[in-house]
Write a protein that holds these residues in place. Structure first.
Motif, PDB file in Angstrom:
ATOM      1  N   ASP A 181      62.871   7.467  77.724  1.00  0.00           N
ATOM      2  CA  ASP A 181      61.962   8.200  76.831  1.00  0.00           C
ATOM      3  C   ASP A 181      62.623   9.480  76.329  1.00  0.00           C
ATOM      4  O   ASP A 181      62.538   9.824  75.151  1.00  0.00           O
ATOM      5  CB  ASP A 181      60.664   8.583  77.557  1.00  0.00           C
ATOM      6  CG  ASP A 181      59.777   7.400  77.869  1.00  0.00           C
ATOM      7  OD1 ASP A 181      59.978   6.317  77.282  1.00  0.00           O
ATOM      8  OD2 ASP A 181      58.873   7.566  78.714  1.00  0.00           O
ATOM      9  N   ILE A 182      63.286  10.194  77.237  1.00  0.00           N
ATOM     10  CA  ILE A 182      63.931  11.455  76.876  1.00  0.00           C
ATOM     11  C   ILE A 182      65.087  11.202  75.915  1.00  0.00           C
ATOM     12  O   ILE A 182      65.271  11.927  74.940  1.00  0.00           O
ATOM     13  CB  ILE A 182      64.386  12.205  78.138  1.00  0.00           C
ATOM     14  CG1 ILE A 182      63.159  12.625  78.950  1.00  0.00           C
ATOM     15  CG2 ILE A 182      65.233  13.414  77.772  1.00  0.00           C
ATOM     16  CD1 ILE A 182      63.478  13.213  80.306  1.00  0.00           C
ATOM     17  N   LEU A 183      65.866  10.155  76.180  1.00  0.00           N
ATOM     18  CA  LEU A 183      66.981   9.819  75.300  1.00  0.00           C
ATOM     19  C   LEU A 183      66.488   9.473  73.904  1.00  0.00           C
ATOM     20  O   LEU A 183      67.052   9.915  72.900  1.00  0.00           O
ATOM     21  CB  LEU A 183      67.786   8.663  75.891  1.00  0.00           C
ATOM     22  CG  LEU A 183      69.050   8.267  75.146  1.00  0.00           C
ATOM     23  CD1 LEU A 183      70.007   9.450  75.068  1.00  0.00           C
ATOM     24  CD2 LEU A 183      69.722   7.093  75.842  1.00  0.00           C
ATOM     25  N   MET A 184      65.406   8.718  73.805  1.00  0.00           N
ATOM     26  CA  MET A 184      64.829   8.351  72.511  1.00  0.00           C
ATOM     27  C   MET A 184      64.360   9.601  71.770  1.00  0.00           C
ATOM     28  O   MET A 184      64.643   9.769  70.578  1.00  0.00           O
ATOM     29  CB  MET A 184      63.645   7.387  72.695  1.00  0.00           C
ATOM     30  CG  MET A 184      63.015   6.953  71.389  1.00  0.00           C
ATOM     31  SD  MET A 184      64.040   5.813  70.460  1.00  0.00           S
ATOM     32  CE  MET A 184      63.850   4.350  71.450  1.00  0.00           C
ATOM     33  N   LEU A 185      63.672  10.502  72.465  1.00  0.00           N
ATOM     34  CA  LEU A 185      63.193  11.735  71.845  1.00  0.00           C
ATOM     35  C   LEU A 185      64.370  12.590  71.382  1.00  0.00           C
ATOM     36  O   LEU A 185      64.351  13.147  70.285  1.00  0.00           O
ATOM     37  CB  LEU A 185      62.325  12.516  72.829  1.00  0.00           C
ATOM     38  CG  LEU A 185      61.702  13.795  72.295  1.00  0.00           C
ATOM     39  CD1 LEU A 185      60.704  13.484  71.186  1.00  0.00           C
ATOM     40  CD2 LEU A 185      61.027  14.555  73.415  1.00  0.00           C
ATOM     41  N   ALA A 186      65.407  12.680  72.191  1.00  0.00           N
ATOM     42  CA  ALA A 186      66.591  13.464  71.831  1.00  0.00           C
ATOM     43  C   ALA A 186      67.265  12.886  70.591  1.00  0.00           C
ATOM     44  O   ALA A 186      67.716  13.634  69.722  1.00  0.00           O
ATOM     45  CB  ALA A 186      67.572  13.501  72.996  1.00  0.00           C
ATOM     46  N   ALA A 187      67.319  11.563  70.499  1.00  0.00           N
ATOM     47  CA  ALA A 187      67.936  10.922  69.336  1.00  0.00           C
ATOM     48  C   ALA A 187      67.120  11.173  68.073  1.00  0.00           C
ATOM     49  O   ALA A 187      67.688  11.347  66.990  1.00  0.00           O
ATOM     50  CB  ALA A 187      68.073   9.422  69.584  1.00  0.00           C
ATOM     51  N   GLN A 188      65.804  11.227  68.215  1.00  0.00           N
ATOM     52  CA  GLN A 188      64.937  11.409  67.053  1.00  0.00           C
ATOM     53  C   GLN A 188      64.816  12.872  66.623  1.00  0.00           C
ATOM     54  O   GLN A 188      64.805  13.181  65.444  1.00  0.00           O
ATOM     55  CB  GLN A 188      63.536  10.863  67.353  1.00  0.00           C
ATOM     56  CG  GLN A 188      63.501   9.375  67.526  1.00  0.00           C
ATOM     57  CD  GLN A 188      62.133   8.904  68.009  1.00  0.00           C
ATOM     58  OE1 GLN A 188      61.287   9.688  68.412  1.00  0.00           O
ATOM     59  NE2 GLN A 188      61.926   7.600  67.976  1.00  0.00           N
ATOM     60  N   GLN A 189      64.682  13.778  67.605  1.00  0.00           N
ATOM     61  CA  GLN A 189      64.334  15.164  67.284  1.00  0.00           C
ATOM     62  C   GLN A 189      65.340  16.194  67.791  1.00  0.00           C
ATOM     63  O   GLN A 189      65.190  17.379  67.504  1.00  0.00           O
ATOM     64  CB  GLN A 189      62.972  15.502  67.898  1.00  0.00           C
ATOM     65  CG  GLN A 189      61.863  14.615  67.440  1.00  0.00           C
ATOM     66  CD  GLN A 189      60.566  14.918  68.175  1.00  0.00           C
ATOM     67  OE1 GLN A 189      60.462  15.890  68.900  1.00  0.00           O
ATOM     68  NE2 GLN A 189      59.581  14.082  67.988  1.00  0.00           N
ATOM     69  N   GLY A 190      66.293  15.768  68.584  1.00  0.00           N
ATOM     70  CA  GLY A 190      67.141  16.734  69.282  1.00  0.00           C
ATOM     71  C   GLY A 190      66.422  17.153  70.551  1.00  0.00           C
ATOM     72  O   GLY A 190      65.226  16.933  70.684  1.00  0.00           O
ATOM     73  N   ALA A 191      67.137  17.734  71.475  1.00  0.00           N
ATOM     74  CA  ALA A 191      66.492  18.105  72.734  1.00  0.00           C
ATOM     75  C   ALA A 191      67.116  19.370  73.285  1.00  0.00           C
ATOM     76  O   ALA A 191      68.312  19.605  73.141  1.00  0.00           O
ATOM     77  CB  ALA A 191      66.611  16.971  73.746  1.00  0.00           C
ATOM     78  N   PHE A 192      66.291  20.172  73.912  1.00  0.00           N
ATOM     79  CA  PHE A 192      66.724  21.372  74.606  1.00  0.00           C
ATOM     80  C   PHE A 192      66.125  21.341  75.994  1.00  0.00           C
ATOM     81  O   PHE A 192      64.995  20.908  76.178  1.00  0.00           O
ATOM     82  CB  PHE A 192      66.226  22.630  73.885  1.00  0.00           C
ATOM     83  CG  PHE A 192      66.831  22.830  72.536  1.00  0.00           C
ATOM     84  CD1 PHE A 192      68.023  23.519  72.394  1.00  0.00           C
ATOM     85  CD2 PHE A 192      66.221  22.309  71.406  1.00  0.00           C
ATOM     86  CE1 PHE A 192      68.595  23.698  71.149  1.00  0.00           C
ATOM     87  CE2 PHE A 192      66.774  22.486  70.161  1.00  0.00           C
ATOM     88  CZ  PHE A 192      67.965  23.174  70.032  1.00  0.00           C
ATOM     89  N   LEU A 193      66.877  21.797  76.958  1.00  0.00           N
ATOM     90  CA  LEU A 193      66.385  21.895  78.322  1.00  0.00           C
ATOM     91  C   LEU A 193      66.127  23.362  78.609  1.00  0.00           C
ATOM     92  O   LEU A 193      67.032  24.192  78.492  1.00  0.00           O
ATOM     93  CB  LEU A 193      67.412  21.346  79.319  1.00  0.00           C
ATOM     94  CG  LEU A 193      67.068  21.521  80.789  1.00  0.00           C
ATOM     95  CD1 LEU A 193      65.779  20.776  81.128  1.00  0.00           C
ATOM     96  CD2 LEU A 193      68.204  21.027  81.653  1.00  0.00           C
ATOM     97  N   SER A 194      64.900  23.686  78.944  1.00  0.00           N
ATOM     98  CA  SER A 194      64.543  25.063  79.266  1.00  0.00           C
ATOM     99  C   SER A 194      64.083  25.139  80.707  1.00  0.00           C
ATOM    100  O   SER A 194      63.249  24.344  81.140  1.00  0.00           O
ATOM    101  CB  SER A 194      63.406  25.554  78.358  1.00  0.00           C
ATOM    102  OG  SER A 194      63.812  25.570  77.021  1.00  0.00           O
ATOM    103  N   LEU A 195      64.642  26.081  81.424  1.00  0.00           N
ATOM    104  CA  LEU A 195      64.259  26.308  82.812  1.00  0.00           C
ATOM    105  C   LEU A 195      63.830  27.758  82.979  1.00  0.00           C
ATOM    106  O   LEU A 195      64.408  28.661  82.389  1.00  0.00           O
ATOM    107  CB  LEU A 195      65.422  26.028  83.765  1.00  0.00           C
ATOM    108  CG  LEU A 195      65.964  24.612  83.799  1.00  0.00           C
ATOM    109  CD1 LEU A 195      67.192  24.546  84.699  1.00  0.00           C
ATOM    110  CD2 LEU A 195      64.902  23.649  84.305  1.00  0.00           C
ATOM    111  N   ASN A 196      62.820  27.955  83.794  1.00  0.00           N
ATOM    112  CA  ASN A 196      62.430  29.294  84.195  1.00  0.00           C
ATOM    113  C   ASN A 196      63.064  29.516  85.562  1.00  0.00           C
ATOM    114  O   ASN A 196      62.877  28.710  86.460  1.00  0.00           O
ATOM    115  CB  ASN A 196      60.909  29.387  84.289  1.00  0.00           C
ATOM    116  CG  ASN A 196      60.465  30.725  84.830  1.00  0.00           C
ATOM    117  OD1 ASN A 196      60.501  30.949  86.039  1.00  0.00           O
ATOM    118  ND2 ASN A 196      60.055  31.600  83.950  1.00  0.00           N
TER     119      ASN A 196
END
Length: 100
Positions: A49-64
């Motif tokens: 799911d994450i790979l598909m979303l990253a391919a469609q919209q790009g992805a950023f990982l945010s951590l607090n």
């Protein structure tokens, strides 16, 4: 005296706030792509799911990341047996995934 990241134990928490990975002081913090769904980032329930979303919209990982003087102050003392290296650390840092 300032405490550096090389002296801090870093603990990555899952979506329920339970530690699932701990990194000894001075070590690199890295997560496998397949572990990202455990952070509950709102990106999907599987690595696919994450790979598909990253391919469609790009992805950023945010951590607090919040750092504490000891395990008790961090509020995770019940996981002491999990936290190998905590005794050697001058500080403990908790990393929690942020929802998108």
């Amino acid at each position: 005296q300032e405490v550096t990241s090389a002296q801090s134990l870093t603990v990555v928490l899952d979506s329920s706030g339970t530690p699932f990975r701990a990194f000894k002081p001075g070590s690199d913090v890295s997560l496998a792509f397949a572990e990202l769904p455990k952070l509950s980032l709102g990106l999907g329930s599987s690595a696919e799911d994450i790979l598909m979303l990253a391919a469609q919209q790009g992805a950023f990982l945010s951590l607090n990341v919040a750092c504490y003087e000891n395990v008790k102050d961090a509020g995770i003392e019940e996981f002491q047996s999990f936290l190998e290296g905590a005794a050697d650390a001058k500080r403990i840092c908790l990393a929690r995934g942020l929802r998108s």
